[in-house]
Design a protein around this motif. Structure first.
Motif, PDB file in Angstrom:
ATOM      1  N   ASN A   1       2.105  -0.990   2.920  1.00 38.54           N
ATOM      2  CA  ASN A   1       2.093  -1.981   1.840  1.00 38.54           C
ATOM      3  C   ASN A   1       2.729  -3.280   2.351  1.00 38.54           C
ATOM      4  O   ASN A   1       3.930  -3.479   2.215  1.00 38.54           O
ATOM      5  N   ILE A   2       1.888  -4.102   2.941  1.00 39.22           N
ATOM      6  CA  ILE A   2       2.408  -5.319   3.584  1.00 39.22           C
ATOM      7  C   ILE A   2       1.752  -6.555   2.977  1.00 39.22           C
ATOM      8  O   ILE A   2       0.527  -6.608   2.791  1.00 39.22           O
ATOM      9  N   LEU A   3       2.593  -7.550   2.688  1.00 41.71           N
ATOM     10  CA  LEU A   3       2.109  -8.884   2.318  1.00 41.71           C
ATOM     11  C   LEU A   3       2.554  -9.845   3.411  1.00 41.71           C
ATOM     12  O   LEU A   3       3.703  -9.789   3.862  1.00 41.71           O
ATOM     13  N   LEU A   4       1.645 -10.710   3.821  1.00 37.98           N
ATOM     14  CA  LEU A   4       1.987 -11.698   4.852  1.00 37.98           C
ATOM     15  C   LEU A   4       1.952 -13.085   4.228  1.00 37.98           C
ATOM     16  O   LEU A   4       0.904 -13.537   3.752  1.00 37.98           O
ATOM     17  N   GLY A   5       3.103 -13.750   4.195  1.00 38.86           N
ATOM     18  CA  GLY A   5       3.189 -15.086   3.591  1.00 38.86           C
ATOM     19  C   GLY A   5       3.144 -16.174   4.649  1.00 38.86           C
ATOM     20  O   GLY A   5       3.578 -15.964   5.787  1.00 38.86           O
ATOM     21  N   LEU A   6       2.614 -17.333   4.265  1.00 38.99           N
ATOM     22  CA  LEU A   6       2.505 -18.450   5.205  1.00 38.99           C
ATOM     23  C   LEU A   6       3.120 -19.723   4.638  1.00 38.99           C
ATOM     24  O   LEU A   6       2.969 -20.021   3.446  1.00 38.99           O
TER      25      LEU A   6
ATOM     26  N   GLU B   1      -4.439  -4.582  -4.981  1.00 39.12           N
ATOM     27  CA  GLU B   1      -4.797  -4.264  -3.594  1.00 39.12           C
ATOM     28  C   GLU B   1      -6.241  -4.631  -3.245  1.00 39.12           C
ATOM     29  O   GLU B   1      -6.620  -4.636  -2.081  1.00 39.12           O
ATOM     30  N   ASP B   2      -7.056  -4.918  -4.257  1.00 41.54           N
ATOM     31  CA  ASP B   2      -8.433  -5.307  -3.979  1.00 41.54           C
ATOM     32  C   ASP B   2      -8.570  -6.805  -3.717  1.00 41.54           C
ATOM     33  O   ASP B   2      -9.657  -7.289  -3.396  1.00 41.54           O
ATOM     34  N   THR B   3      -7.488  -7.528  -3.925  1.00 44.99           N
ATOM     35  CA  THR B   3      -7.545  -8.977  -3.676  1.00 44.99           C
ATOM     36  C   THR B   3      -7.044  -9.254  -2.265  1.00 44.99           C
ATOM     37  O   THR B   3      -5.944  -8.827  -1.895  1.00 44.99           O
TER      38      THR B   3
ATOM     39  N   ALA C   1       6.102 -11.398   7.319  1.00 42.52           N
ATOM     40  CA  ALA C   1       5.455 -10.159   6.870  1.00 42.52           C
ATOM     41  C   ALA C   1       6.509  -9.312   6.162  1.00 42.52           C
ATOM     42  O   ALA C   1       7.580  -9.052   6.720  1.00 42.52           O
ATOM     43  N   LEU C   2       6.217  -8.923   4.931  1.00 46.65           N
ATOM     44  CA  LEU C   2       7.155  -8.121   4.149  1.00 46.65           C
ATOM     45  C   LEU C   2       6.502  -6.776   3.828  1.00 46.65           C
ATOM     46  O   LEU C   2       5.364  -6.727   3.348  1.00 46.65           O
ATOM     47  N   LYS C   3       7.257  -5.704   4.133  1.00 52.30           N
ATOM     48  CA  LYS C   3       6.739  -4.354   3.869  1.00 52.30           C
ATOM     49  C   LYS C   3       7.463  -3.776   2.655  1.00 52.30           C
ATOM     50  O   LYS C   3       8.690  -3.922   2.542  1.00 52.30           O
ATOM     51  N   PHE C   4       6.705  -3.126   1.785  1.00 51.13           N
ATOM     52  CA  PHE C   4       7.283  -2.575   0.553  1.00 51.13           C
ATOM     53  C   PHE C   4       6.964  -1.083   0.442  1.00 51.13           C
ATOM     54  O   PHE C   4       5.986  -0.598   1.025  1.00 51.13           O
ATOM     55  N   GLU C   5       7.805  -0.382  -0.332  1.00 46.28           N
ATOM     56  CA  GLU C   5       7.557   1.041  -0.613  1.00 46.28           C
ATOM     57  C   GLU C   5       6.233   1.200  -1.335  1.00 46.28           C
ATOM     58  O   GLU C   5       5.448   2.095  -1.032  1.00 46.28           O
ATOM     59  N   THR C   6       6.019   0.338  -2.322  1.00 45.59           N
ATOM     60  CA  THR C   6       4.790   0.417  -3.116  1.00 45.59           C
ATOM     61  C   THR C   6       4.178  -0.982  -3.233  1.00 45.59           C
ATOM     62  O   THR C   6       4.890  -1.978  -3.146  1.00 45.59           O
ATOM     63  N   ALA C   7       2.867  -1.005  -3.428  1.00 44.49           N
ATOM     64  CA  ALA C   7       2.192  -2.301  -3.600  1.00 44.49           C
ATOM     65  C   ALA C   7       2.271  -2.701  -5.076  1.00 44.49           C
ATOM     66  O   ALA C   7       1.839  -1.946  -5.943  1.00 44.49           O
ATOM     67  N   PHE C   8       2.817  -3.858  -5.360  1.00 46.05           N
ATOM     68  CA  PHE C   8       2.915  -4.328  -6.758  1.00 46.05           C
ATOM     69  C   PHE C   8       1.831  -5.355  -7.063  1.00 46.05           C
ATOM     70  O   PHE C   8       1.737  -5.874  -8.150  1.00 46.05           O
ATOM     71  N   TRP C   9       1.010  -5.644  -6.062  1.00 47.21           N
ATOM     72  CA  TRP C   9      -0.047  -6.623  -6.213  1.00 47.21           C
ATOM     73  C   TRP C   9      -1.393  -5.914  -6.316  1.00 47.21           C
ATOM     74  O   TRP C   9      -1.484  -4.714  -6.044  1.00 47.21           O
TER      75      TRP C   9
ATOM     76  N   TRP D   1      -0.788 -16.034   0.655  1.00 48.34           N
ATOM     77  CA  TRP D   1      -0.382 -14.670   1.029  1.00 48.34           C
ATOM     78  C   TRP D   1      -1.606 -13.828   1.368  1.00 48.34           C
ATOM     79  O   TRP D   1      -2.613 -13.879   0.665  1.00 48.34           O
ATOM     80  N   VAL D   2      -1.484 -13.070   2.445  1.00 48.87           N
ATOM     81  CA  VAL D   2      -2.572 -12.167   2.857  1.00 48.87           C
ATOM     82  C   VAL D   2      -2.145 -10.747   2.544  1.00 48.87           C
ATOM     83  O   VAL D   2      -1.055 -10.319   2.926  1.00 48.87           O
ATOM     84  N   ASN D   3      -3.005 -10.042   1.816  1.00 50.64           N
ATOM     85  CA  ASN D   3      -2.776  -8.639   1.501  1.00 50.64           C
ATOM     86  C   ASN D   3      -3.259  -7.796   2.679  1.00 50.64           C
ATOM     87  O   ASN D   3      -4.445  -7.820   3.020  1.00 50.64           O
TER      88      ASN D   3
END
Ligand SMILES: Cc1cc2nc3c(=O)[nH]c(=O)nc-3n(C[C@H](O)[C@H](O)[C@H](O)COP(=O)(O)OP(=O)(O)OC[C@H]3O[C@@H](n4cnc5c(N)ncnc54)[C@H](O)[C@@H]3O)c2cc1C
Length: 288
Positions: free
Chosen positions: A170-175, A142-144, A132-140, A160-162
């Motif tokens: 602003n978290i992306l979870l990679g698998l 967000e509706d996906t 799980a990676l947390k970011f200051e801002t979402a660069f992806w 990746w799960v938004n």
């Protein structure tokens, strides 16, 4: 029929659906029994507050001793009971993960029956790795909800799960799946972050920000688990899972996801197996 293994899109589906679901690389999975289990009919749910929502009420009022892994279970046929690390019990319900049994972390005396030892050996145990990676801002976008990425090697952070729809961060979870999950489990925190970020930068560009926080799993390297969840590997029989339905010497009962074929590899499987053990025990104790 197209060769799914040779087709990049087909191989991605095999990794992100089958290898994720079953928990092992495609070449190790039993074609016969992979999907012989059952599923509940309704939608999946996400628990944004974590599994404590389920576990805390179940644990209420129980004497649970943490950070004390059991090392020894000794049957005492004369006294009709069991010693667990020297402590006496009328009955034991053993709910440790399959990996702990495979690794011989607990010594059973006398040894478990051959059928049970074979089952421990025969049932597969895979790994699935999350970061799980947390970011200051979402660069992806967000509706996906989910992003599927074709990566090399296959299984490397390909899904990746938004999390922005579930939490105010602003978290992306990679698998990672299949053989790559074991590789990822072996990486240091700095290396796994670098590895996952390389995949994200390939898609969203080199100027995306560094994460401000990271959380990762390494189930295959954790001595309390040794893997993610059980699966039917080539050669595993459903009867191997069923071996855990019977108590040992009428004293040791089994629970855990690996003891209930129909719902193995799931939380509800673990719960139902615990209820099964409890029902047998109560019936046993209350029958004349
Ligand atoms: C990446 C991933 C994704 C998943 N996704 C889903 C999902 O979407 N839906 C779903 O239903 N399921 C999912 N699961 C599966 C689910 O989490 C497991 O099937 C379930 O948690 C298994 O429960 P259990 O009680 O059998 O084992 P565990 O939850 O592993 O509990 C076993 C306990 O035994 C303890 N222990 C270990 N050794 C000892 C010892 N020597 N003495 C005493 N205690 C010991 C461990 O610390 C642990 O607390 C997922 C699992 C993973 C890894």
């Amino acid at each position: 029929m197209p060769d799914l293994l040779a087709d990049p899109w087909g191989r991605w589906i095999l990794a992100s659906v089958t290898e994720f679901d079953i928990g092992a690389s495609i070449d190790k999975i039993s074609a016969r029994n992979a999907y012989a289990d059952l599923v509940f009919p309704k939608d999946d749910v996400i628990l944004p507050e974590g599994y404590d929502q389920i576990l805390a009420p179940l644990a209420e009022g129980l004497d649970i001793r943490l950070n004390r892994p059991v090392k020894r279970v000794e049957f005492d046929e004369d006294e009709d009971g069991v010693y667990v690390d020297g402590e006496w019990a009328d009955y034991v319900v053993c709910a440790v993960p399959l990996g702990v049994l495979k690794a011989g972390e607990i010594r059973f005396e006398p040894a478990l029956p051959a059928r049970m030892r074979e089952a421990v050996e025969n049932i597969g145990l895979g790994s699935v790795t999350k970061i799980a990676l947390k970011f200051e801002t979402a660069f992806w976008d967000e509706d996906t909800q989910y992003f599927g990425l074709q990566t090399a090697p296959v299984g490397r952070w390909g899904y990746w799960v938004n999390y922005t729809p579930f939490v105010d961060e602003n978290i992306l979870l990679g698998l990672s799946f299949g053989d790559y999950a074991f590789q990822a489990d072996g990486l240091s925190d700095a290396d796994i972050t670098r590895d996952a970020m390389e995949v994200l930068r390939n898609v969203w560009g080199t100027d995306i920000p560094q994460p401000t926080a990271m959380l990762r799993t390494k189930w295959s390297q954790d001595p309390l688990f040794h893997g993610a969840y059980s699966y039917p590997k080539t050669g595993t029989q459903i009867a191997d899972f069923e071996a855990f339905e019977d108590p040992v010497l009428d004293r040791l009962f089994w629970a855990g996801e690996h003891t209930l074929f129909d719902y193995h590899g799931t939380t509800h499987g673990a719960l139902l197996s615990g209820r099964r053990a409890a029902h047998i025990l109560v019936e046993w104790e209350t029958s004349p």
